[in-house]
Each structure stands twice: as structure tokens, then as C-alpha cells.
Design a protein around this motif. Structure first.
Motif, short mmCIF file in Angstrom:
data_model
loop_
_atom_site.label_atom_id
_atom_site.label_comp_id
_atom_site.label_asym_id
_atom_site.label_seq_id
_atom_site.Cartn_x
_atom_site.Cartn_y
_atom_site.Cartn_z
N THR A 1 0.83 -1.20 0.00
CA THR A 1 0.00 0.00 0.00
C THR A 1 0.87 1.25 0.00
OG1 THR A 1 -0.10 0.22 2.40
CG2 THR A 1 -1.77 -1.21 1.34
N VAL A 2 0.24 2.37 -0.24
CA VAL A 2 0.95 3.66 -0.20
C VAL A 2 1.60 3.86 1.15
CG1 VAL A 2 0.57 6.15 -0.15
CG2 VAL A 2 -0.46 4.77 -1.98
N GLU A 3 0.84 3.63 2.22
CA GLU A 3 1.39 3.87 3.56
C GLU A 3 2.52 2.89 3.88
OE1 GLU A 3 -0.72 3.87 7.82
OE2 GLU A 3 -1.08 5.66 6.59
N GLU A 4 2.41 1.67 3.44
CA GLU A 4 3.49 0.70 3.67
C GLU A 4 4.76 1.14 2.95
OE1 GLU A 4 0.84 -3.38 4.35
OE2 GLU A 4 1.44 -2.76 2.33
N ARG B 1 -3.29 14.23 -1.75
CA ARG B 1 -3.75 13.12 -2.59
C ARG B 1 -3.16 11.79 -2.11
NH1 ARG B 1 -3.26 13.67 -9.02
NH2 ARG B 1 -3.99 15.73 -8.39
N VAL B 2 -1.93 11.84 -1.63
CA VAL B 2 -1.29 10.63 -1.09
C VAL B 2 -2.05 10.16 0.15
CG1 VAL B 2 0.80 9.74 0.01
CG2 VAL B 2 0.97 11.14 -2.06
N LYS B 3 -2.46 11.09 0.99
CA LYS B 3 -3.22 10.72 2.18
C LYS B 3 -4.54 10.05 1.80
CE LYS B 3 -5.01 12.48 6.56
NZ LYS B 3 -5.14 13.66 7.45
N GLU B 4 -5.20 10.58 0.76
CA GLU B 4 -6.46 10.01 0.32
C GLU B 4 -6.30 8.56 -0.14
OE1 GLU B 4 -7.80 12.54 -2.78
OE2 GLU B 4 -8.12 14.28 -1.48
N ARG B 5 -5.14 8.24 -0.67
CA ARG B 5 -4.91 6.92 -1.25
C ARG B 5 -3.98 6.05 -0.40
NH1 ARG B 5 -6.65 10.28 -4.70
NH2 ARG B 5 -7.42 9.78 -6.79
N ARG B 6 -3.83 6.40 0.87
CA ARG B 6 -2.83 5.73 1.69
C ARG B 6 -3.09 4.24 1.88
NH1 ARG B 6 -6.19 8.67 4.87
NH2 ARG B 6 -7.05 7.77 6.79
N LYS B 7 -4.32 3.77 1.72
CA LYS B 7 -4.63 2.35 1.88
C LYS B 7 -4.69 1.61 0.55
CE LYS B 7 -4.95 2.87 6.30
NZ LYS B 7 -3.83 2.39 7.16
N GLN B 8 -4.45 2.31 -0.54
CA GLN B 8 -4.50 1.67 -1.85
C GLN B 8 -3.17 1.01 -2.19
OE1 GLN B 8 -5.91 4.17 -5.01
NE2 GLN B 8 -7.72 4.84 -3.90
#
Length: 262
Positions: free
Chosen positions: A98-101, A128-135
């Protein structure tokens, strides 16, 4: 802050990719390294980061010094811990994470508290990165991936950030957003930046000083505004001659008579 002196890099014990390159990146400045594909730009970044061995490359001459200490024989982790972090060409995200990982991986040398603080800083810079952090990162657009790649490097709290072709394959509006963020970091925090680019127009607007590399050698350097006004740079890198826009076909033809290589 960072100084390269007569750097020479060899691949496969036979191909000399960098020849006697000398350049300086002063503390708190944005410096651009410009050149066409295959000129040796990425090789220089890999030499600074200590990862040439992964591609059977080695420094065979010269020196790389960061704040007076040589990095030529330093391990990649030690270089990262000194505060030199690179955003590689093509983003090189962990596509299945994921993005956050991905961001957390960038802070692996930091404490849990520093990692949490780093995430908040990155999310503030790139909403935008925060919005997609679980993707999953592999499903992001090119611009979103570049934001994550820069955020991942920032997680390590760099003192010198090296960007390898950050505009590659991105829409102009996304490029503008990314460069505005990097310049804001430089302005607000004093972050030193080494910017490697083929897009000379964008790079020279962002940098205070620039170097141009051809066939592994530095062929021209100077303040960014003077390079942008240089006739040869305008003709061969910005596509202008006598105040008129040239086609890429014309630019490639005129490259055969570069005055600085004659």
C-alpha cells in the motif's frame, strides 16, 4: 556540502560511463545536472548512493565527499543514515504494498515516533497521497506514484535529496505541483537538492546552478539563469535558435556540431 572530484565510473570492468566529473552541491541550494538519456546522470547518483555494485559498476577514480568525508567505500545504509536519500528514476515503488506501507519503508532507519511524524508531514504536503494511503501502490497514476516516491524519501529526513528524472512521463500540471513542493521544502527547511533532469526548461527554473553532462563528461556549468540564456543550451536543450522554436528533428541534427565538444 557534497563534492565530486574527478569521478570515474566503470561498468563490467570495460565500459567507462563517467569520466573525470567534478561538481559541487552547496548546502541549502538546488543544483541541476542536465543531459540526454545515457549521458551518465543516473550513474552519478548511483555512485553517490553507493549502489553501483548492484549493476556491476564501480568507482575507479576520483572522490565523493559529503561534508568532508569520503563516501566511495561507504555502505548504502551508512549513506542513508548520513542523510543522503534518492528518489530513483521510474519511482521504483513496492508495487504490491500500500501507499502507507511504502512510506513506512522509507523511514525504516527512524524510530516509531519519527515515522508517525514523518507520515503526517508527507500527508500534509501531498493530500492526494493521504487520500490513497490504503490503496495498492501499483494501481496509482504516474503522478501519484511520484508523490509517494518523494514522500518515501522524505520519511528518512534527508539533508540532501537526490531526484532522478522526477518529471519523466508526467503531465505538466503534475510536474508543476511536484516541483513547487520540492522548492517549498528547500525554501522553508533549507533542504539541499540535487536534481537530475532531461527537461532543462523545468530544471533551470528550479535550480540556482546547473551542470550539463555529455558522454560522461561535464561540458558546461554555471548559474542557472546564465545557462538558460546560453545560445548552445537554448539550441540543443531548449529547442530554440534565433528566438524561434525548433523541431526535435532539427535539434537532433544540430547536436552534431556542438561547439563545446569540438
Amino acid at each position: 556540502m557534497l563534492t565530486l572530484t574527478n569521478l570515474q565510473v566503470l561498468y563490467d570492468r570495460s565500459i567507462q560511463a563517467v569520466r573525470d566529473v567534478s561538481l559541487t552541491v552547496p548546502k541549502g541550494k538546488v543544483v541541476a545536472l542536465l543531459g540526454s538519456n545515457g549521458a551518465g546522470k543516473s550513474t552519478i547518483l548511483k555512485a553517490i548512493s553507493g549502489v553501483l555494485g548492484q549493476e556491476d559498476g564501480e568507482v575507479i577514480g576520483g572522490d565523493i565527499r559529503f561534508e568532508g568525508d569520503s563516501l566511495v567505500h561507504a555502505a548504502p545504509r551508512a549513506i542513508i543514515e548520513r542523510g543522503l536519500l534518492q528518489v530513483p528514476e521510474g519511482r521504483a515503488l513496492f508495487a504490491t504494498l500500500t501507499v502507507e506501507e511504502n512510506l513506512i519503508m522509507g523511514g525504516y532507519t527512524r524510530s516509531p515516533a519519527e515515522t508517525r511524524e514523518g507520515l503526517e508531514r508527507v500527508y500534509a504536503m501531498f493530500p492526494r497521497v493521504k487520500e490513497r494511503r490504503k490503496q495498492i501502490s501499483g494501481y496509482l497514476s504516474g503522478g501519484e506514484q511520484q508523490m509517494v516516491a518523494i514522500g518515501r524519501a522524505l520519511m528518512g529526513r534527508p539533508r540532501l535529496l537526490m531526484l532522478d528524472e522526477p518529471s519523466l512521463g508526467l503531465a505538466p500540471q503534475i510536474v508543476e505541483t511536484i516541483f513547487e513542493t520540492v522548492l517549498a521544502l528547500n525554501r522553508d527547511t533549507g533542504l539541499t537538492v540535487l536534481l537530475v533532469e532531461q527537461n532543462a526548461q523545468v530544471a533551470l527554473k528550479a535550480a540556482s546552478y546547473g551542470y550539463i553532462i555529455e558522454n560522461g563528461r561535464i561540458v558546461l556549468d554555471g548559474p542557472a539563469d546564465k545557462l538558460a540564456a546560453n545560445d548552445d543550451v537554448q539550441e540543443f536543450y531548449l529547442g530554440f535558435a534565433a528566438g524561434e522554436r525548433k523541431s526535435m528533428r532539427d535539434v537532433k541534427h544540430y547536436k552534431r556540431r556542438k561547439r563545446w565538444l569540438s
